[in-house]
Design a protein around this motif. Structure first.
Motif, PDB file in Angstrom:
ATOM      1  N   PHE A   1     -27.174   1.654  12.100  1.00 16.19           N
ATOM      2  CA  PHE A   1     -25.799   2.135  11.819  1.00 16.19           C
ATOM      3  C   PHE A   1     -25.322   1.719  10.648  1.00 16.19           C
ATOM      4  O   PHE A   1     -25.373   0.293  10.185  1.00 16.19           O
ATOM      5  CB  PHE A   1     -24.798   1.732  12.932  1.00 16.19           C
ATOM      6  CG  PHE A   1     -23.473   1.844  12.547  1.00 16.19           C
ATOM      7  CD1 PHE A   1     -22.816   3.326  13.091  1.00 16.19           C
ATOM      8  CD2 PHE A   1     -22.497   1.199  11.928  1.00 16.19           C
ATOM      9  CE1 PHE A   1     -21.646   3.900  12.300  1.00 16.19           C
ATOM     10  CE2 PHE A   1     -21.092   1.853  11.549  1.00 16.19           C
ATOM     11  CZ  PHE A   1     -20.848   2.907  11.836  1.00 16.19           C
ATOM     12  N   ASP A   2     -25.129   2.539   9.877  1.00 18.54           N
ATOM     13  CA  ASP A   2     -24.718   2.169   8.366  1.00 18.54           C
ATOM     14  C   ASP A   2     -23.050   2.533   8.318  1.00 18.54           C
ATOM     15  O   ASP A   2     -22.597   3.598   8.344  1.00 18.54           O
ATOM     16  CB  ASP A   2     -25.426   3.276   7.257  1.00 18.54           C
ATOM     17  CG  ASP A   2     -25.037   3.138   5.917  1.00 18.54           C
ATOM     18  OD1 ASP A   2     -24.352   1.998   5.455  1.00 18.54           O
ATOM     19  OD2 ASP A   2     -25.185   3.866   5.041  1.00 18.54           O
ATOM     20  N   PRO A   3     -22.494   1.410   8.137  1.00 22.26           N
ATOM     21  CA  PRO A   3     -21.002   1.451   7.931  1.00 22.26           C
ATOM     22  C   PRO A   3     -20.382   2.233   6.810  1.00 22.26           C
ATOM     23  O   PRO A   3     -19.208   2.622   6.707  1.00 22.26           O
ATOM     24  CB  PRO A   3     -20.371   0.015   7.933  1.00 22.26           C
ATOM     25  CG  PRO A   3     -21.607  -0.664   7.416  1.00 22.26           C
ATOM     26  CD  PRO A   3     -23.086   0.111   8.046  1.00 22.26           C
ATOM     27  N   LEU A   4     -21.267   2.567   5.709  1.00 26.93           N
ATOM     28  CA  LEU A   4     -20.965   3.071   4.384  1.00 26.93           C
ATOM     29  C   LEU A   4     -20.872   4.578   4.678  1.00 26.93           C
ATOM     30  O   LEU A   4     -19.852   5.382   4.202  1.00 26.93           O
ATOM     31  CB  LEU A   4     -21.604   2.702   3.411  1.00 26.93           C
ATOM     32  CG  LEU A   4     -21.709   1.321   2.833  1.00 26.93           C
ATOM     33  CD1 LEU A   4     -22.664   0.791   1.649  1.00 26.93           C
ATOM     34  CD2 LEU A   4     -20.308   0.765   2.573  1.00 26.93           C
ATOM     35  N   SER A   5     -21.786   5.170   5.613  1.00 25.32           N
ATOM     36  CA  SER A   5     -21.866   6.619   5.943  1.00 25.32           C
ATOM     37  C   SER A   5     -21.341   6.877   7.288  1.00 25.32           C
ATOM     38  O   SER A   5     -21.340   8.040   7.487  1.00 25.32           O
ATOM     39  CB  SER A   5     -23.367   7.058   5.854  1.00 25.32           C
ATOM     40  OG  SER A   5     -24.296   6.175   6.585  1.00 25.32           O
ATOM     41  N   ASN A   6     -21.061   5.778   8.034  1.00 26.41           N
ATOM     42  CA  ASN A   6     -20.625   5.850   9.190  1.00 26.41           C
ATOM     43  C   ASN A   6     -21.473   6.537  10.210  1.00 26.41           C
ATOM     44  O   ASN A   6     -21.156   7.414  10.940  1.00 26.41           O
ATOM     45  CB  ASN A   6     -19.175   6.538   9.242  1.00 26.41           C
ATOM     46  CG  ASN A   6     -18.505   6.363  10.499  1.00 26.41           C
ATOM     47  OD1 ASN A   6     -18.468   5.221  11.347  1.00 26.41           O
ATOM     48  ND2 ASN A   6     -17.392   7.388  11.076  1.00 26.41           N
ATOM     49  N   GLY A   7     -22.853   6.273  10.193  1.00 21.64           N
ATOM     50  CA  GLY A   7     -23.765   7.086  10.938  1.00 21.64           C
ATOM     51  C   GLY A   7     -24.927   6.427  10.710  1.00 21.64           C
ATOM     52  O   GLY A   7     -25.180   5.476  10.148  1.00 21.64           O
ATOM     53  N   LEU A   8     -25.863   6.929  11.453  1.00 22.67           N
ATOM     54  CA  LEU A   8     -27.262   6.127  11.681  1.00 22.67           C
ATOM     55  C   LEU A   8     -28.232   6.669  10.606  1.00 22.67           C
ATOM     56  O   LEU A   8     -28.311   7.887  10.024  1.00 22.67           O
ATOM     57  CB  LEU A   8     -28.024   6.593  13.000  1.00 22.67           C
ATOM     58  CG  LEU A   8     -27.441   6.094  14.432  1.00 22.67           C
ATOM     59  CD1 LEU A   8     -28.148   6.668  15.518  1.00 22.67           C
ATOM     60  CD2 LEU A   8     -27.542   4.571  14.382  1.00 22.67           C
ATOM     61  N   ARG A   9     -29.029   5.823  10.265  1.00 19.11           N
ATOM     62  CA  ARG A   9     -29.824   6.199   9.018  1.00 19.11           C
ATOM     63  C   ARG A   9     -30.963   4.925   8.947  1.00 19.11           C
ATOM     64  O   ARG A   9     -30.756   3.898   9.400  1.00 19.11           O
ATOM     65  CB  ARG A   9     -29.163   6.430   7.661  1.00 19.11           C
ATOM     66  CG  ARG A   9     -28.376   5.021   7.010  1.00 19.11           C
ATOM     67  CD  ARG A   9     -27.682   5.240   5.725  1.00 19.11           C
ATOM     68  NE  ARG A   9     -28.766   5.637   4.556  1.00 19.11           N
ATOM     69  CZ  ARG A   9     -28.446   5.949   3.432  1.00 19.11           C
ATOM     70  NH1 ARG A   9     -27.300   6.010   3.223  1.00 19.11           N
ATOM     71  NH2 ARG A   9     -29.340   6.191   2.612  1.00 19.11           N
TER      72      ARG A   9
END
Length: 219
Positions: free
Chosen positions: A51-59
């Motif tokens: 989870f990437d809090p900057l994009s608010n999604g999985l990456r």
């Protein structure tokens, strides 16, 4: 309570239930002082879906990260006491926990991915486990795993990709077992040293390899 009306922590525990913090260089002293140990940590390996809090999604993780692990198979932070809705190491909590304000995440988002710890920062130089980590990264990289997962969607490449994934899973398990038996690695430290077993990682990605027996160490 209306939107944006909160300006202080009400100890609801929501943030703690969503997972433990990523560790930064300022957090090394917390580990050295014994307020937290390797048994409380898990490594997110470079290339691993996270989870990437900057994009608010999985990456895919752009870099190796060390974070506080969950409790058992739950996301809930290992230091969260649900009965009291409190942090068990609150006076010694980590940097991201100190910065977190759910009503205003700007301070936390400003440090995401910056000055973060990697495993070598927390392991004594010369420890043979560092060589095992390097070997594991070369032979069982998450980048290759993700390329193979992508290849599964192409019928022409599916069988070859499954065979290679099976080889990687077995190699991953073999290296973990060697570290435990030959180097004396404490089983509770496995998730910090090697990250999630590939078998479990693939399951979370929706890939099942029924011919490989799982060896689960928690989260």
């Amino acid at each position: 309570m209306g939107k944006h009306s909160q300006r202080g922590c009400i100890r609801c525990g929501t943030c703690c239930r969503k997972g433990g913090p990523v560790l930064h260089h300022q957090d090394k002293e917390i580990i050295r002082a014994g307020h937290a140990g390797y048994q409380h940590l898990i490594t997110i390996r470079r290339g691993e879906m996270a989870f990437d809090p900057l994009s608010n999604g999985l990456r895919p993780a752009a870099q190796e990260l060390v974070k506080v692990r969950g409790r058992g198979k739950e996301w809930c932070c290992a230091f969260f006491d649900a009965a009291r809705s409190a942090c068990t190491i609150y006076p010694h909590r980590f940097r991201e926990c100190r910065l977190l304000k759910c009503w205003d995440p700007a301070d936390l988002l400003a440090v995401v991915g910056k000055e973060t710890l990697v495993r070598a920062d927390l392991i004594n130089p010369g420890d043979p486990i560092l060589e095992m980590i390097a070997l594991h990264e070369r032979e069982c990289s998450c980048e290759e795993v993700e390329r193979l997962i992508a290849a599964l969607s192409t019928p022409h490449h599916r069988d070859k990709a499954l065979a290679r994934l099976t080889t990687l899973v077995r190699r991953d398990l073999a290296l973990r077992l060697y570290a435990e038996r030959e180097l004396g690695l404490c089983p509770d430290y496995e998730l910090f040293v090697f990250g999630r077993p590939l078998f479990n990682y693939l399951e979370a990605r929706g890939v099942s390899l029924p011919l490989v027996a799982p060896r689960v160490r928690g989260e």
